[in-house]
Design a protein around this motif. Structure first.
Motif, PDB file in Angstrom:
ATOM      1  N   LEU A   3      -9.744 -20.820  -2.530  1.00  0.00           N
ATOM      2  CA  LEU A   3     -10.108 -20.525  -1.147  1.00  0.00           C
ATOM      3  C   LEU A   3      -8.896 -20.149  -0.306  1.00  0.00           C
ATOM      4  CD1 LEU A   3     -12.692 -23.358  -0.479  1.00  0.00           C
ATOM      5  CD2 LEU A   3     -13.121 -20.993  -1.146  1.00  0.00           C
ATOM      6  N   LYS A   4      -7.748 -20.740  -0.623  1.00  0.00           N
ATOM      7  CA  LYS A   4      -6.529 -20.463   0.131  1.00  0.00           C
ATOM      8  C   LYS A   4      -5.591 -19.653  -0.749  1.00  0.00           C
ATOM      9  CE  LYS A   4      -6.634 -24.704   2.830  1.00  0.00           C
ATOM     10  NZ  LYS A   4      -5.879 -25.902   3.197  1.00  0.00           N
ATOM     11  N   THR A   5      -4.715 -18.907  -0.123  1.00  0.00           N
ATOM     12  CA  THR A   5      -3.740 -18.127  -0.881  1.00  0.00           C
ATOM     13  C   THR A   5      -2.350 -18.347  -0.313  1.00  0.00           C
ATOM     14  OG1 THR A   5      -4.060 -16.184   0.528  1.00  0.00           O
ATOM     15  CG2 THR A   5      -5.402 -16.312  -1.473  1.00  0.00           C
ATOM     16  N   ALA A   6      -1.356 -18.100  -1.140  1.00  0.00           N
ATOM     17  CA  ALA A   6       0.044 -18.157  -0.725  1.00  0.00           C
ATOM     18  C   ALA A   6       0.711 -16.902  -1.251  1.00  0.00           C
ATOM     19  CB  ALA A   6       0.724 -19.406  -1.289  1.00  0.00           C
ATOM     20  N   ARG A   7       1.689 -16.428  -0.538  1.00  0.00           N
ATOM     21  CA  ARG A   7       2.368 -15.191  -0.920  1.00  0.00           C
ATOM     22  C   ARG A   7       3.481 -15.478  -1.919  1.00  0.00           C
ATOM     23  NH1 ARG A   7       2.051 -10.408   1.330  1.00  0.00           N
ATOM     24  NH2 ARG A   7       1.001 -11.307   3.117  1.00  0.00           N
ATOM     25  N   LEU A   8       3.580 -14.629  -2.941  1.00  0.00           N
ATOM     26  CA  LEU A   8       4.648 -14.678  -3.929  1.00  0.00           C
ATOM     27  C   LEU A   8       5.338 -13.320  -3.889  1.00  0.00           C
ATOM     28  CD1 LEU A   8       6.079 -16.047  -6.366  1.00  0.00           C
ATOM     29  CD2 LEU A   8       4.332 -14.990  -7.808  1.00  0.00           C
ATOM     30  N   THR A   9       6.602 -13.314  -3.516  1.00  0.00           N
ATOM     31  CA  THR A   9       7.348 -12.073  -3.425  1.00  0.00           C
ATOM     32  C   THR A   9       8.324 -11.993  -4.580  1.00  0.00           C
ATOM     33  OG1 THR A   9       7.203 -12.181  -1.011  1.00  0.00           O
ATOM     34  CG2 THR A   9       8.864 -10.711  -1.929  1.00  0.00           C
ATOM     35  N   LEU A  10       8.350 -10.855  -5.257  1.00  0.00           N
ATOM     36  CA  LEU A  10       9.288 -10.689  -6.353  1.00  0.00           C
ATOM     37  C   LEU A  10       9.867  -9.288  -6.329  1.00  0.00           C
ATOM     38  CD1 LEU A  10       7.827  -9.122  -9.147  1.00  0.00           C
ATOM     39  CD2 LEU A  10       6.277 -10.938  -8.485  1.00  0.00           C
ATOM     40  N   LEU A  11      11.025  -9.170  -6.946  1.00  0.00           N
ATOM     41  CA  LEU A  11      11.677  -7.873  -7.044  1.00  0.00           C
ATOM     42  C   LEU A  11      11.488  -7.346  -8.452  1.00  0.00           C
ATOM     43  CD1 LEU A  11      14.995  -8.681  -5.158  1.00  0.00           C
ATOM     44  CD2 LEU A  11      12.929  -7.589  -4.263  1.00  0.00           C
ATOM     45  N   ILE A  12      11.186  -6.060  -8.562  1.00  0.00           N
ATOM     46  CA  ILE A  12      10.928  -5.443  -9.858  1.00  0.00           C
ATOM     47  C   ILE A  12      11.445  -4.011  -9.819  1.00  0.00           C
ATOM     48  CG2 ILE A  12       8.597  -4.750  -9.193  1.00  0.00           C
ATOM     49  CD1 ILE A  12       7.705  -5.294 -12.058  1.00  0.00           C
ATOM     50  N   ASP A  13      11.844  -3.526 -10.960  1.00  0.00           N
ATOM     51  CA  ASP A  13      12.308  -2.147 -11.091  1.00  0.00           C
ATOM     52  C   ASP A  13      11.193  -1.200 -10.641  1.00  0.00           C
ATOM     53  OD1 ASP A  13      12.161   0.297 -13.269  1.00  0.00           O
ATOM     54  OD2 ASP A  13      14.207  -0.121 -12.573  1.00  0.00           O
ATOM     55  N   PRO A  14      11.509  -0.205  -9.808  1.00  0.00           N
ATOM     56  CA  PRO A  14      10.461   0.708  -9.304  1.00  0.00           C
ATOM     57  C   PRO A  14       9.668   1.415 -10.403  1.00  0.00           C
ATOM     58  CG  PRO A  14      12.476   0.987  -8.048  1.00  0.00           C
ATOM     59  CD  PRO A  14      12.808   0.083  -9.196  1.00  0.00           C
ATOM     60  N   ALA A  15      10.327   1.823 -11.477  1.00  0.00           N
ATOM     61  CA  ALA A  15       9.601   2.502 -12.559  1.00  0.00           C
ATOM     62  C   ALA A  15       8.643   1.541 -13.248  1.00  0.00           C
ATOM     63  CB  ALA A  15      10.598   3.078 -13.571  1.00  0.00           C
ATOM     64  N   LYS A  16       9.066   0.292 -13.424  1.00  0.00           N
ATOM     65  CA  LYS A  16       8.200  -0.707 -14.044  1.00  0.00           C
ATOM     66  C   LYS A  16       7.009  -1.010 -13.130  1.00  0.00           C
ATOM     67  CE  LYS A  16      10.505  -3.668 -16.285  1.00  0.00           C
ATOM     68  NZ  LYS A  16      11.495  -4.727 -16.472  1.00  0.00           N
ATOM     69  N   LYS A  17       7.248  -1.064 -11.825  1.00  0.00           N
ATOM     70  CA  LYS A  17       6.169  -1.315 -10.865  1.00  0.00           C
ATOM     71  C   LYS A  17       5.141  -0.187 -10.918  1.00  0.00           C
ATOM     72  CE  LYS A  17       5.326  -1.980  -5.909  1.00  0.00           C
ATOM     73  NZ  LYS A  17       4.670  -0.754  -5.471  1.00  0.00           N
ATOM     74  N   ALA A  18       5.621   1.049 -10.957  1.00  0.00           N
ATOM     75  CA  ALA A  18       4.711   2.198 -11.001  1.00  0.00           C
ATOM     76  C   ALA A  18       3.875   2.183 -12.278  1.00  0.00           C
ATOM     77  CB  ALA A  18       5.503   3.498 -10.891  1.00  0.00           C
ATOM     78  N   ALA A  19       4.502   1.873 -13.422  1.00  0.00           N
ATOM     79  CA  ALA A  19       3.779   1.815 -14.692  1.00  0.00           C
ATOM     80  C   ALA A  19       2.746   0.693 -14.663  1.00  0.00           C
ATOM     81  CB  ALA A  19       4.761   1.624 -15.842  1.00  0.00           C
ATOM     82  N   PHE A  20       3.116  -0.458 -14.081  1.00  0.00           N
ATOM     83  CA  PHE A  20       2.209  -1.600 -13.975  1.00  0.00           C
ATOM     84  C   PHE A  20       1.007  -1.243 -13.102  1.00  0.00           C
ATOM     85  CE2 PHE A  20       1.163  -5.677 -11.736  1.00  0.00           C
ATOM     86  CZ  PHE A  20       0.583  -6.321 -12.818  1.00  0.00           C
ATOM     87  N   GLU A  21       1.260  -0.635 -11.954  1.00  0.00           N
ATOM     88  CA  GLU A  21       0.172  -0.259 -11.050  1.00  0.00           C
ATOM     89  C   GLU A  21      -0.758   0.767 -11.703  1.00  0.00           C
ATOM     90  OE1 GLU A  21       2.191  -1.019  -6.682  1.00  0.00           O
ATOM     91  OE2 GLU A  21       2.552   0.908  -7.662  1.00  0.00           O
ATOM     92  N   LEU A  22      -0.200   1.703 -12.465  1.00  0.00           N
ATOM     93  CA  LEU A  22      -1.017   2.708 -13.149  1.00  0.00           C
ATOM     94  C   LEU A  22      -1.902   2.040 -14.206  1.00  0.00           C
ATOM     95  CD1 LEU A  22      -1.733   5.678 -13.575  1.00  0.00           C
ATOM     96  CD2 LEU A  22       0.187   5.807 -15.179  1.00  0.00           C
ATOM     97  N   LEU A  23      -1.323   1.141 -14.983  1.00  0.00           N
ATOM     98  CA  LEU A  23      -2.097   0.424 -15.997  1.00  0.00           C
ATOM     99  C   LEU A  23      -3.205  -0.409 -15.354  1.00  0.00           C
ATOM    100  CD1 LEU A  23      -2.631  -0.439 -18.900  1.00  0.00           C
ATOM    101  CD2 LEU A  23      -0.834  -2.167 -18.617  1.00  0.00           C
ATOM    102  N   CYS A  24      -2.892  -1.091 -14.272  1.00  0.00           N
ATOM    103  CA  CYS A  24      -3.912  -1.879 -13.560  1.00  0.00           C
ATOM    104  C   CYS A  24      -5.052  -0.981 -13.092  1.00  0.00           C
ATOM    105  CB  CYS A  24      -3.290  -2.608 -12.369  1.00  0.00           C
ATOM    106  SG  CYS A  24      -2.190  -3.953 -12.821  1.00  0.00           S
TER     107      CYS A  24
END
Length: 85
Positions: A3-24
């Protein structure tokens, strides 16, 4: 479902983030859904219990891991002797 959420912030390589978002997107999931599932799986894999917000009944409490034979042989609070040169 939590019911409740908390924010988790992390740093990731931009190319890895783009590949992850595409796969998702290909799997019709949001990156947040995938990360939450990864965290749940990781906690389960390591035997860590938690109570999701909104849960009706809490799981069994965890017990501390057993002490090693060497640790049991020493009295509680005993410090290791240091060599002096």
């Amino acid at each position: 479902m939590e019911l409740k959420t908390a924010r988790l912030t992390l740093l990731i390589d931009p190319a890895k983030k783009a590949a992850f978002e595409l796969l998702c997107a290909r799997q019709d999931k949001t990156p947040s859904q995938v990360v939450r599932q990864l965290i749940r799986d990781y906690l389960t894999q390591h035997g860590v219990a938690y109570v999701p917000s909104g849960a009706a009944t809490p799981p069994e409490p965890q017990r501390a891991a057993p002490r090693s034979p060497a640790a049991r042989a020493r009295p509680a609070g005993a410090a290791k002797a240091r060599k002096r040169g």
